[in-house]
Design an enzyme around this catalytic site. Structure first.
Site, PDB file in Angstrom:
ATOM      1  N   ASP A 111       0.822  -1.210   0.000  1.00 15.94           N
ATOM      2  CA  ASP A 111       0.000   0.000   0.000  1.00 15.94           C
ATOM      3  C   ASP A 111       0.860   1.266   0.000  1.00 15.94           C
ATOM      4  O   ASP A 111       2.019   1.240   0.414  1.00 15.94           O
ATOM      5  CB  ASP A 111      -0.866   0.034   1.269  1.00 15.94           C
ATOM      6  CG  ASP A 111      -1.956  -1.023   1.251  1.00 15.94           C
ATOM      7  OD1 ASP A 111      -1.959  -1.867   0.343  1.00 15.94           O
ATOM      8  OD2 ASP A 111      -2.802  -0.999   2.172  1.00 15.94           O
ATOM      9  N   ASP A 112       0.231   2.348  -0.399  1.00 16.87           N
ATOM     10  CA  ASP A 112       0.720   3.726  -0.217  1.00 16.87           C
ATOM     11  C   ASP A 112       1.761   4.185  -1.245  1.00 16.87           C
ATOM     12  O   ASP A 112       2.172   5.329  -1.221  1.00 16.87           O
ATOM     13  CB  ASP A 112       1.261   3.982   1.203  1.00 16.87           C
ATOM     14  CG  ASP A 112       0.200   3.757   2.276  1.00 16.87           C
ATOM     15  OD1 ASP A 112      -0.956   3.466   1.922  1.00 16.87           O
ATOM     16  OD2 ASP A 112       0.537   3.862   3.466  1.00 16.87           O
ATOM     17  N   HIS A 162      -5.962   2.912  -3.927  1.00 14.54           N
ATOM     18  CA  HIS A 162      -5.861   3.155  -2.480  1.00 14.54           C
ATOM     19  C   HIS A 162      -6.232   4.607  -2.165  1.00 14.54           C
ATOM     20  O   HIS A 162      -5.768   5.167  -1.186  1.00 14.54           O
ATOM     21  CB  HIS A 162      -4.443   2.814  -2.012  1.00 14.54           C
ATOM     22  CG  HIS A 162      -4.314   2.604  -0.529  1.00 14.54           C
ATOM     23  ND1 HIS A 162      -5.152   1.787   0.194  1.00 14.54           N
ATOM     24  CD2 HIS A 162      -3.429   3.104   0.377  1.00 14.54           C
ATOM     25  CE1 HIS A 162      -4.775   1.792   1.469  1.00 14.54           C
ATOM     26  NE2 HIS A 162      -3.741   2.594   1.612  1.00 14.54           N
ATOM     27  N   HIS A 166      -5.350   9.153   0.332  1.00 17.65           N
ATOM     28  CA  HIS A 166      -5.338   8.291   1.516  1.00 17.65           C
ATOM     29  C   HIS A 166      -6.391   8.724   2.543  1.00 17.65           C
ATOM     30  O   HIS A 166      -6.107   8.901   3.723  1.00 17.65           O
ATOM     31  CB  HIS A 166      -3.939   8.266   2.159  1.00 17.65           C
ATOM     32  CG  HIS A 166      -3.678   6.976   2.890  1.00 17.65           C
ATOM     33  ND1 HIS A 166      -3.961   6.819   4.234  1.00 17.65           N
ATOM     34  CD2 HIS A 166      -3.197   5.785   2.470  1.00 17.65           C
ATOM     35  CE1 HIS A 166      -3.640   5.591   4.606  1.00 17.65           C
ATOM     36  NE2 HIS A 166      -3.174   4.934   3.557  1.00 17.65           N
ATOM     37  N   HIS A 253       3.868  -2.170   2.984  1.00 19.25           N
ATOM     38  CA  HIS A 253       3.879  -0.826   2.387  1.00 19.25           C
ATOM     39  C   HIS A 253       5.182  -0.637   1.614  1.00 19.25           C
ATOM     40  O   HIS A 253       6.255  -0.771   2.204  1.00 19.25           O
ATOM     41  CB  HIS A 253       3.742   0.224   3.489  1.00 19.25           C
ATOM     42  CG  HIS A 253       2.471   0.096   4.268  1.00 19.25           C
ATOM     43  ND1 HIS A 253       2.315  -0.819   5.289  1.00 19.25           N
ATOM     44  CD2 HIS A 253       1.278   0.731   4.133  1.00 19.25           C
ATOM     45  CE1 HIS A 253       1.081  -0.723   5.761  1.00 19.25           C
ATOM     46  NE2 HIS A 253       0.423   0.201   5.078  1.00 19.25           N
TER      47      HIS A 253
END
Ligand code: ZN
Length: 305
Positions: A111-112, A162, A166, A253
């Protein structure tokens, strides 16, 4: 062919009507023809040929994987045995018809990102091990690093949404949700020409209303490495290896150096344990369960809701 002609001329009728020498010539011909056909089939699969040679030169890998040949044969049919094994072991998930669906599987998810440095390191280790993963990108990073997005798809990996900034989607109104989702899709589309295929809401926050609003499946996780907390590669590796089981979706991540380092250790270890390292969507497909929109998945096998 010259040999055969000479023998006919010698008038040896036993050979002419299928004696032992003809049998061996026939056998050699059949073997040569089969080898040619197999190589041709490999060529038609493009880079598979590289693997064919790779395997011939790495006998220990063949030895280690022998047990998989029989298993794979059951799903692909006897003729597919060897090729199935090569694909299974070396291409991981690229060909659903020829993957050993009984092998344990795990989906690593990141993620991210994307992050030009760490995402690229992760892609390299995945490619070196013929494995794939799913990357849930944030729109602001996706806009900044289109080349990294392209590299993700180029490595056979999956791109997930995603959100643009955020945001916790359950706290937004419908218009804001659409903007958060579309923001990522615009960036991904303009960089790669493709759409994201799955979504992971930040903080895993979702409700029925959100599920109904989204037109791709929601993917959560069931193995949380807490890599953001420890920032320690060995801790991340240990957390996966001590808990991992077939069908797990692992949360990481790709914005930390320690995570990239962890993945470099982890992927070969998972393969050593016989795991197929695949994208979330592939894992679902191999397990006979396509991911559906308006549903949330915490592992593949079951739904989170
Ligand atoms: Zn996140």
């Amino acid at each position: 062919m010259n040999i055969q002609k000479n023998r006919y001329q010698s008038g040896d009728r036993r050979n002419l009507h299928g004696g032992y020498s003809d049998f061996w010539l026939y056998l050699i011909f059949v073997i040569a023809a089969s080898t040619f056909c197999i190589l041709l089939a490999q060529l038609s699969h493009g880079s598979s040929l590289r693997v064919w040679y790779y395997k011939l030169n790495h006998k220990e890998v063949i030895g280690k994987g022998m047990e998989h040949i029989d298993q794979a044969g059951k799903t692909a049919g006897p003729a597919g045995n060897l090729l199935t094994y090569y694909r299974f072991q070396e291409f991981g998930a690229s060909n659903p018809e020829e993957v050993d669906v009984n092998a344990p599987m795990v989906a690593l998810t990141f993620d991210d990102g994307p992050n030009p440095e760490y995402t690229s390191r992760i892609l390299k280790v995945l490619q070196d091990n013929y494995s794939q993963a799913t990357f849930f990108v944030v729109g602001t990073n996706a806009e900044k690093y289109p080349d990294t997005l392209k590299a993700v798809l180029g490595a056979g990996c999956e791109l997930g949404n995603h959100t643009l900034n955020h945001k916790k989607l359950t706290e937004l109104n419908d218009v804001e949700v659409v903007e958060q989702i579309d923001g990522v899709d615009r960036a991904v589309k303009s960089a790669t020409g493709e759409n994201t295929t799955v979504i992971r809401p930040p903080y895993g926050a979702y409700d029925d209303e959100l599920l109904n609003q989204l037109n791709v499946p929601v993917v959560l996780w069931d193995l949380d490495t807490e890599d953001w907390k420890s920032r320690n590669a060995q801790t991340v590796v240990d957390s996966v290896l001590s808990q991992v089981k077939d069908g797990d979706i692992v949360l990481m991540h790709d914005i930390y150096e320690s995570t990239a380092e962890a993945v470099e250790i982890l992927v070969p270890k998972l393969k050593e344990r016989g795991y197929l390292v695949v994208t979330v969507s592939e894992m679902a497909r191999y397990k006979g369960k396509e991911l559906e929109m308006h549903k949330a998945y915490g592992e593949v096998g079951g739904t989170a809701q």
